[in-house]
Design a protein around this motif. Structure first.
Motif, PDB file in Angstrom:
ATOM      1  N   ASN A 438       4.829  -2.555 -22.832  1.00  0.00           N
ATOM      2  CA  ASN A 438       4.812  -3.967 -22.446  1.00  0.00           C
ATOM      3  C   ASN A 438       5.977  -4.304 -21.509  1.00  0.00           C
ATOM      4  O   ASN A 438       5.816  -5.027 -20.517  1.00  0.00           O
ATOM      5  CB  ASN A 438       4.879  -4.855 -23.685  1.00  0.00           C
ATOM      6  CG  ASN A 438       3.592  -4.835 -24.490  1.00  0.00           C
ATOM      7  OD1 ASN A 438       2.535  -4.470 -23.965  1.00  0.00           O
ATOM      8  ND2 ASN A 438       3.666  -5.209 -25.742  1.00  0.00           N
ATOM      9  N   PHE A 439       7.148  -3.767 -21.828  1.00  0.00           N
ATOM     10  CA  PHE A 439       8.325  -4.025 -20.992  1.00  0.00           C
ATOM     11  C   PHE A 439       8.127  -3.469 -19.580  1.00  0.00           C
ATOM     12  O   PHE A 439       8.476  -4.117 -18.590  1.00  0.00           O
ATOM     13  CB  PHE A 439       9.572  -3.416 -21.624  1.00  0.00           C
ATOM     14  CG  PHE A 439      10.808  -3.550 -20.781  1.00  0.00           C
ATOM     15  CD1 PHE A 439      11.500  -4.754 -20.719  1.00  0.00           C
ATOM     16  CD2 PHE A 439      11.265  -2.480 -20.023  1.00  0.00           C
ATOM     17  CE1 PHE A 439      12.622  -4.890 -19.923  1.00  0.00           C
ATOM     18  CE2 PHE A 439      12.391  -2.605 -19.226  1.00  0.00           C
ATOM     19  CZ  PHE A 439      13.068  -3.814 -19.187  1.00  0.00           C
ATOM     20  N   CYS A 440       7.575  -2.259 -19.489  1.00  0.00           N
ATOM     21  CA  CYS A 440       7.351  -1.647 -18.175  1.00  0.00           C
ATOM     22  C   CYS A 440       6.373  -2.478 -17.338  1.00  0.00           C
ATOM     23  O   CYS A 440       6.562  -2.643 -16.123  1.00  0.00           O
ATOM     24  CB  CYS A 440       6.824  -0.223 -18.340  1.00  0.00           C
ATOM     25  SG  CYS A 440       8.042   0.930 -19.027  1.00  0.00           S
ATOM     26  N   CYS A 441       5.329  -3.016 -17.990  1.00  0.00           N
ATOM     27  CA  CYS A 441       4.365  -3.847 -17.261  1.00  0.00           C
ATOM     28  C   CYS A 441       5.028  -5.128 -16.756  1.00  0.00           C
ATOM     29  O   CYS A 441       4.830  -5.544 -15.600  1.00  0.00           O
ATOM     30  CB  CYS A 441       3.182  -4.189 -18.164  1.00  0.00           C
ATOM     31  SG  CYS A 441       2.108  -2.784 -18.530  1.00  0.00           S
ATOM     32  N   TRP A 461       1.292 -12.951  -1.999  1.00  0.00           N
ATOM     33  CA  TRP A 461       0.548 -11.828  -2.570  1.00  0.00           C
ATOM     34  C   TRP A 461       0.979 -11.502  -3.995  1.00  0.00           C
ATOM     35  O   TRP A 461       0.316 -10.738  -4.703  1.00  0.00           O
ATOM     36  CB  TRP A 461       0.691 -10.586  -1.689  1.00  0.00           C
ATOM     37  CG  TRP A 461       2.109 -10.154  -1.428  1.00  0.00           C
ATOM     38  CD1 TRP A 461       2.870 -10.479  -0.367  1.00  0.00           C
ATOM     39  CD2 TRP A 461       2.908  -9.279  -2.244  1.00  0.00           C
ATOM     40  NE1 TRP A 461       4.107  -9.893  -0.436  1.00  0.00           N
ATOM     41  CE2 TRP A 461       4.164  -9.142  -1.592  1.00  0.00           C
ATOM     42  CE3 TRP A 461       2.717  -8.605  -3.446  1.00  0.00           C
ATOM     43  CZ2 TRP A 461       5.192  -8.356  -2.118  1.00  0.00           C
ATOM     44  CZ3 TRP A 461       3.724  -7.814  -3.971  1.00  0.00           C
ATOM     45  CH2 TRP A 461       4.952  -7.706  -3.312  1.00  0.00           C
ATOM     46  N   TRP A 462       2.094 -12.126  -4.428  1.00  0.00           N
ATOM     47  CA  TRP A 462       2.541 -11.888  -5.808  1.00  0.00           C
ATOM     48  C   TRP A 462       1.498 -12.352  -6.831  1.00  0.00           C
ATOM     49  O   TRP A 462       1.439 -11.824  -7.955  1.00  0.00           O
ATOM     50  CB  TRP A 462       3.874 -12.586  -6.065  1.00  0.00           C
ATOM     51  CG  TRP A 462       3.821 -14.093  -6.053  1.00  0.00           C
ATOM     52  CD1 TRP A 462       4.037 -14.904  -4.986  1.00  0.00           C
ATOM     53  CD2 TRP A 462       3.511 -14.951  -7.158  1.00  0.00           C
ATOM     54  NE1 TRP A 462       3.889 -16.227  -5.332  1.00  0.00           N
ATOM     55  CE2 TRP A 462       3.571 -16.277  -6.682  1.00  0.00           C
ATOM     56  CE3 TRP A 462       3.204 -14.733  -8.496  1.00  0.00           C
ATOM     57  CZ2 TRP A 462       3.309 -17.371  -7.499  1.00  0.00           C
ATOM     58  CZ3 TRP A 462       2.958 -15.819  -9.327  1.00  0.00           C
ATOM     59  CH2 TRP A 462       3.012 -17.130  -8.831  1.00  0.00           C
ATOM     60  N   ILE A 463       0.673 -13.345  -6.442  1.00  0.00           N
ATOM     61  CA  ILE A 463      -0.368 -13.827  -7.355  1.00  0.00           C
ATOM     62  C   ILE A 463      -1.364 -12.706  -7.661  1.00  0.00           C
ATOM     63  O   ILE A 463      -1.757 -12.479  -8.810  1.00  0.00           O
ATOM     64  CB  ILE A 463      -1.091 -15.043  -6.745  1.00  0.00           C
ATOM     65  CG1 ILE A 463      -0.110 -16.190  -6.533  1.00  0.00           C
ATOM     66  CG2 ILE A 463      -2.251 -15.479  -7.638  1.00  0.00           C
ATOM     67  CD1 ILE A 463      -0.718 -17.391  -5.819  1.00  0.00           C
ATOM     68  N   PHE A 464      -1.744 -11.953  -6.598  1.00  0.00           N
ATOM     69  CA  PHE A 464      -2.660 -10.828  -6.803  1.00  0.00           C
ATOM     70  C   PHE A 464      -1.983  -9.706  -7.594  1.00  0.00           C
ATOM     71  O   PHE A 464      -2.623  -9.014  -8.374  1.00  0.00           O
ATOM     72  CB  PHE A 464      -3.146 -10.310  -5.443  1.00  0.00           C
ATOM     73  CG  PHE A 464      -3.991 -11.293  -4.695  1.00  0.00           C
ATOM     74  CD1 PHE A 464      -5.339 -11.407  -4.970  1.00  0.00           C
ATOM     75  CD2 PHE A 464      -3.437 -12.125  -3.728  1.00  0.00           C
ATOM     76  CE1 PHE A 464      -6.129 -12.314  -4.284  1.00  0.00           C
ATOM     77  CE2 PHE A 464      -4.205 -13.038  -3.042  1.00  0.00           C
ATOM     78  CZ  PHE A 464      -5.567 -13.139  -3.324  1.00  0.00           C
ATOM     79  N   ALA A 465      -0.686  -9.542  -7.345  1.00  0.00           N
ATOM     80  CA  ALA A 465       0.054  -8.519  -8.092  1.00  0.00           C
ATOM     81  C   ALA A 465       0.081  -8.842  -9.592  1.00  0.00           C
ATOM     82  O   ALA A 465      -0.106  -7.954 -10.435  1.00  0.00           O
ATOM     83  CB  ALA A 465       1.475  -8.402  -7.549  1.00  0.00           C
ATOM     84  N   VAL A 466       0.323 -10.121  -9.907  1.00  0.00           N
ATOM     85  CA  VAL A 466       0.342 -10.530 -11.310  1.00  0.00           C
ATOM     86  C   VAL A 466      -1.037 -10.352 -11.949  1.00  0.00           C
ATOM     87  O   VAL A 466      -1.172  -9.825 -13.061  1.00  0.00           O
ATOM     88  CB  VAL A 466       0.813 -11.998 -11.439  1.00  0.00           C
ATOM     89  CG1 VAL A 466       0.634 -12.491 -12.873  1.00  0.00           C
ATOM     90  CG2 VAL A 466       2.273 -12.124 -11.021  1.00  0.00           C
ATOM     91  N   ALA A 467      -2.077 -10.806 -11.221  1.00  0.00           N
ATOM     92  CA  ALA A 467      -3.433 -10.669 -11.752  1.00  0.00           C
ATOM     93  C   ALA A 467      -3.815  -9.198 -11.926  1.00  0.00           C
ATOM     94  O   ALA A 467      -4.418  -8.801 -12.935  1.00  0.00           O
ATOM     95  CB  ALA A 467      -4.422 -11.361 -10.816  1.00  0.00           C
ATOM     96  N   GLY A 468      -3.461  -8.368 -10.915  1.00  0.00           N
ATOM     97  CA  GLY A 468      -3.756  -6.941 -11.027  1.00  0.00           C
ATOM     98  C   GLY A 468      -2.984  -6.291 -12.168  1.00  0.00           C
ATOM     99  O   GLY A 468      -3.520  -5.450 -12.896  1.00  0.00           O
ATOM    100  N   GLY A 469      -1.697  -6.692 -12.294  1.00  0.00           N
ATOM    101  CA  GLY A 469      -0.892  -6.155 -13.395  1.00  0.00           C
ATOM    102  C   GLY A 469      -1.461  -6.520 -14.750  1.00  0.00           C
ATOM    103  O   GLY A 469      -1.499  -5.685 -15.667  1.00  0.00           O
ATOM    104  N   PHE A 470      -1.915  -7.766 -14.861  1.00  0.00           N
ATOM    105  CA  PHE A 470      -2.518  -8.185 -16.132  1.00  0.00           C
ATOM    106  C   PHE A 470      -3.804  -7.406 -16.418  1.00  0.00           C
ATOM    107  O   PHE A 470      -4.055  -7.001 -17.560  1.00  0.00           O
ATOM    108  CB  PHE A 470      -2.812  -9.682 -16.106  1.00  0.00           C
ATOM    109  CG  PHE A 470      -3.550 -10.168 -17.330  1.00  0.00           C
ATOM    110  CD1 PHE A 470      -2.889 -10.332 -18.535  1.00  0.00           C
ATOM    111  CD2 PHE A 470      -4.910 -10.433 -17.267  1.00  0.00           C
ATOM    112  CE1 PHE A 470      -3.573 -10.750 -19.672  1.00  0.00           C
ATOM    113  CE2 PHE A 470      -5.610 -10.858 -18.389  1.00  0.00           C
ATOM    114  CZ  PHE A 470      -4.936 -11.023 -19.595  1.00  0.00           C
TER     115      PHE A 470
END
Length: 606
Positions: A438-441, A461-470
């Protein structure tokens, strides 16, 4: 001995349904019954003794399974192993999605440990199992010394007797009592250690001394110990806290009231308590009030009312038909609310008896249980009375108060030094791994946000990064949490990938690639993976049937609905998916008809 025939599967008893829903890695609902011998344990001989014991009590060879409405216990081909003690006492035994037996036998030096998940049996059932195990072990060890084999229970006891649901047999809806509103009990609040390791404190005393003192006061041993426990807790109350009563939960063995040879759970409980601060706070005052409570509430009528009230909840039409996941959350919530009505628990497992020729090899028996609060377990063997306090708190003040009260009454307890392997540690490795993941994500997402703000602040593009990460976190987290059952894992991944891809498509302009291409392909890939997993792991039909059905029905219904509503434009892949899934489903009906009916009945039983 009658032929030992087991039920292929069986419903959980009333108490087991609560334990299966409310258990967790911290609140394991596991208890340990152990026997200390006067000689060092031979692990290989103990394994032979366990194999013999299982032949007599095959009901213990069960695994927990999930249906749509209730958990159930299923016959298992798994066989128990015997190991030297290797982990913290009363550690987690029931791990969801992991097909394992619900009990464990270990040993350390001259101690035999029998740990069991409470959904499988209660204290009486565990006592009978351990007595048989110890008897078989001692016979194998000392047969050459002239020790004779003896029968501890009736020879005509069948497996059907052992599997009897005492709650169901004696349930009478016409004998339900009115539920009285209960006061909130005083709650013990202490600082707990990291991960809340189980704290165990054991002592022994003389049964003869305790009986003499109890008779002197004109009460039973249970009444005397209950009053002593209440007074010990009261000494830790402040004046403000005396506004709430000290209430104990005291389990009651229903077999003494309703005849039964069941090895399943068959117990109820009473809740004696006392409100201090009203002028009469001496030990004799508490003892008299406790005596009166026991006399009023241990009658057959009162016990039957409480038992029938509890079973009535299980049979309530709305709760009965509620999905299991919703039901589990309701039961957990109810258990949390019920905890507010109790301060601590006192379990008296009564007398453990062994034949005289075997007793000379035994030093004592003992019992304790995992708990999220403070609990005292008591049992006796010969003239040795074993006390075991368990809690999740560092403080031992209540234990100190309890033993001082006994000493003042002429009962002297001797401390038993803790003797556990140095490598026996709490089993929290899985939790730590998941925390690191969880910490790494989170770290990866934060890094992307920082890079976006520093390097390209005009782009978002951070929005897509957050969505992709989730999305990645959800898929990998599900895979990790469901790692014990690959078929269930595949079904969850099917849901996550198909629904997730549709959401991505919607929020990126709706180009229909998710429904035209991804959805049918993922459905077919998962069905093929399930087939491969079942064959590689040699699963019998009962293991894969429900997942095959879920995957094939999902792969037929969803594409059909999307085609009928015009959502899918390019139909080729969807048509292939529906056709092959239909054949996949029909194959089950034609070639596994019997297994299909059995599994559907088990999974959908109410």
């Amino acid at each position: 001995m009658f032929q030992q025939r087991r039920a292929y599967w069986r419903n959980l008893d009333n108490a087991a349904k609560m334990f299966s829903a409310a258990s967790s890695p911290k609140d394991t609902r596991v208890f340990r019954f152990y026997c200390v011998l006067k000689e060092k344990i031979d692990g290989s001989v103990l394994k032979m003794a366990l194999d013999q014991t299982i032949q007599k009590y095959p009901v213990f060879l069960s695994v927990m399974r999930k249906g749509l409405f209730w958990h159930y216990l299923e016959e298992s081909d798994l066989r128990p192993v015997v190991r030297e003690e290797y982990k913290e006492p009363c550690s987690h035994l029931y791990i969801r999605d992991k097909k394992e037996l619900l009990f464990e036998v270990t040993y350390y030096k001259n101690r035999i440990n029998f740990e069991v998940f409470h959904a499988l049996t209660d204290g009486t059932g565990a006592t009978e199992f351990l007595r048989e195990l110890v008897k078989n072990y001692l016979y194998l060890m000392h047969e050459k010394d002239g020790l004779e084999n003896v029968i501890l229970t009736e020879q005509d006891l069948t497996v059907k007797d052992q599997e009897e649901d005492g709650f169901g047999r004696y349930y009478n809806p016409d004998e339900r009592g009115t539920r009285k509103k209960k006061n909130h009990a005083y709650q013990i609040r202490r600082e707990s250690k990291e991960y809340e390791e189980l704290q165990i404190g054991e002592t022994t005393a003389s049964v003869k001394e305790l009986l003499e003192v109890s008779r002197k006061h004109g009460v039973s041993m249970s009444v005397f110990l209950t009053a002593a426990m209440i007074c010990a807790i009261h000494e830790e109350q402040s004046k403000m806290q005396e506004k709430k009563p000290v209430i104990l939960m005291v389990p009651v063995n229903l077999r003494k009231i309703f005849p039964s040879d069941s090895m399943l759970n068959f117990f109820s409980y009473i809740e004696p308590g006392y409100r201090f601060g009203e002028g009469k706070d001496s030990f004799d005052d508490v003892l008299e009030a406790t005596k009166q409570y026991f006399e009023e509430n241990l009658s057959k009528e009162k016990i039957a009312e409480r038992m029938n009230n509890l079973i009535a909840y299980e049979k309530h039409k709305i709760l009965k038909w509620a999905p299991l996941e919703l039901k589990n959350r309701c039961i957990k919530m109810g258990a949390k609310l019920a905890e507010r009505e109790v301060t601590a628990v006192l379990s008296n497992m009564s007398v453990v008896k062994m034949p005289p020729e075997y007793a000379k090899y035994i030093e004592r028996f003992g019992v304790y249980t995992s708990t999220m609060r403070t609990e005292l377990c008591v049992c006796s063997f010969g003239d040795t009375l074993s006390f075991a306090f368990t809690s999740r708190y560092d403080s031992t003040n209540i234990q100190r108060n309890f033993y001082r009260i006994l000493k003042e009454q002429g009962i002297f307890a001797k401390k038993v030094e803790a003797d556990y392997p140095k490598e026996a540690k709490p089993n929290y490795e899985g939790k730590k791994v998941f925390q690191i993941f969880n910490f790494c994500c989170i770290a990866a997402v934060v890094l992307c946000i920082m890079l976006n703000l520093v390097l390209t602040p005009d782009l978002h593009w951070w929005i897509f990064a957050v969505a992709g990460g989730f999305s990645m976190w959800l898929a990998f987290a599900t895979g990790y949490l469901k790692r014990y059952n690959l078929l269930k894992n595949a079904m969850w991944q099917l849901l996550i990938v198909s629904i997730g891809s549709i959401l991505w498509d919607i929020f990126t302009g709706w180009h229909r690639w998710s429904v035209d291409l991804v959805l049918p392909l993922v459905c077919l890939i998962v069905e093929i993976l399930m087939e491969l997993i079942a064959r590689i792991q040699s699963h019998p039909p009962k293991e894969y049937m429900i997942y095959y059905v879920m995957a094939s029905v999902y792969s037929m219904i969803l594409p059909l609905i999307l085609m009928a509503t015009g959502v899918i434009l390019y139909r080729a892949f969807a048509v292939i998916c529906v056709g092959l899934s239909f054949l996949f489903f029909i194959r089950l009906l034609l070639f596994r008809k019997k297994e299909f009916k059995e599994e559907m009945y088990k999974k959908f039983h109410v």
